[in-house]
Scaffold this motif. Structure first.
Motif, short mmCIF file in Angstrom:
data_model
loop_
_atom_site.label_atom_id
_atom_site.label_comp_id
_atom_site.label_asym_id
_atom_site.label_seq_id
_atom_site.Cartn_x
_atom_site.Cartn_y
_atom_site.Cartn_z
N TYR A 20 11.67 1.97 2.66
CA TYR A 20 10.24 1.71 2.50
C TYR A 20 9.64 1.83 0.95
N ARG A 25 6.27 0.32 -3.21
CA ARG A 25 5.66 0.81 -4.41
C ARG A 25 5.43 -0.09 -5.48
N MET A 33 12.69 6.21 -7.45
CA MET A 33 12.70 7.50 -6.64
C MET A 33 12.99 7.00 -5.46
N TYR B 23 6.16 12.10 2.00
CA TYR B 23 5.17 12.40 0.90
C TYR B 23 5.51 11.54 -0.31
N ASN B 26 4.70 8.00 -0.03
CA ASN B 26 3.17 7.76 0.39
C ASN B 26 2.24 8.26 -0.65
N ALA B 27 2.57 9.24 -1.29
CA ALA B 27 1.61 9.88 -2.20
C ALA B 27 0.96 8.90 -3.13
N ALA B 33 4.19 13.02 -6.12
CA ALA B 33 5.32 12.57 -5.57
C ALA B 33 6.66 12.93 -6.01
#
Lengths: 102, 182
Positions: A20, A25, A33, B23, B26-27, B33
């Motif tokens: 996800y 992102r 990451m 987190y 989503n941060a 993050a």
């Protein structure tokens, strides 16, 4: 009693979260990451299967060791590419880097 | 260890892994993050310890936390000024990606809990014997993959240096010290 399915479920959840992150992102480093989370999930999967299915053989551990090597190489080259993109374009936003779009 | 202790340790380690992972993806503030990856990776190391993969606890801490996470944090800090935390950090794929990943994980869970896994009563070797057996496997039967991995690392090292060195001077004056000015 905690068994193989519980570990594999944690691994599947970690992989889903990482995928996800990698898909949604906009920052290239955040995508990396997410990929790291997915690689961790893969290693966890290998070691869980080793512990509960073939605890006396060493093959899964060799796989994990080589997976870790590839993850380290991926991180180094990926971040070098990202830093170079930042130097050339002044941004790491993947939506604005579209030079190769046909 | 009795079952209740193992269950409690597993549940807490899974929570320490998965909550910071959520987190991380989503941060809004990317440095936060990046730092949230620390408990996530430590949680995975703890799960390795529960799985009695003793060597990989140390390897996880050394390589993921000591090397990869530090590298990611450096990259975040070197490129931070362009990513405003107030600006949106997502592309338009959030809904579909969330659906795909969530449904995928749920289907995986369903299959995992309904598959007839074989029950193996054997236990892995102790920490010392296990590491010795892994080392023997790496220089014995798996010598070729081991050498290939070292070649991959060497290629990645050289490639990263060549790519990061860059060819043109910076638009923003951020050329590293070692780069040769034309």
């Amino acid at each position: 009693m905690i068994g193989l399915p519980h570990y594999l479920l944690v691994s599947a959840a970690l992989f889903g979260i990482g995928a996800y992150g990698a898909l949604t992102r906009r920052n290239a480093i955040s995508v990396l990451m997410g990929v790291e989370l997915m690689l961790n999930a893969g290693n966890l999967n290998f070691l869980a299967c080793w512990r509960f299915l073939t605890p006396t053989s060493m093959e899964p551990q060799v796989f994990v060791l080589i997976g870790l090597t590839v993850a380290a190489a991926e991180a180094a080259v990926g971040l070098a590419v990202v830093l170079n993109i930042y130097r050339e374009h002044g941004t790491v936003n993947l939506d604005r880097i579209a030079e190769l779009r046909g | 260890m009795n079952n209740a202790v193992v269950t409690a340790a597993f549940v807490s380690l899974a929570a320490v892994t998965l909550v910071p992972a959520l987190y991380v993806v989503n941060a809004r503030n990317l440095v936060h993050a990046g730092f949230a990856m620390l408990p996530c990776l430590i949680g995975v190391a703890g799960l390795y310890a529960l799985l009695e993969a003793h060597l990989f606890v140390a390897v996880q801490v050394l390589i993921y936390i000591g090397a990869i996470l530090v590298l990611i944090l450096f990259a975040l800090m070197l490129t931070r000024d362009v990513m405003d935390p107030q600006e949106g950090q997502r592309n338009g794929l959030g809904l579909w990606a969330g659906l795909t990943c969530g449904v995928g994980a749920l289907v995986c869970g369903h299959i995992l809990f309904h598959h007839p896994w074989p029950r193996i009563a054997e236990h892995p070797l102790g920490a010392h014997d296990q590491t010795a057996a892994l080392g023997a496997a790496l220089i014995g039967r798996y010598a070729l993959p081991f050498e290939a991995a070292s070649l991959v690392l060497l290629a990645a090292l050289i490639g990263a240096i060549v790519v990061a060195k860059g060819s043109r001077p910076s638009r923003r004056g951020a050329v590293s010290q070692g780069a040769v000015e034309p």
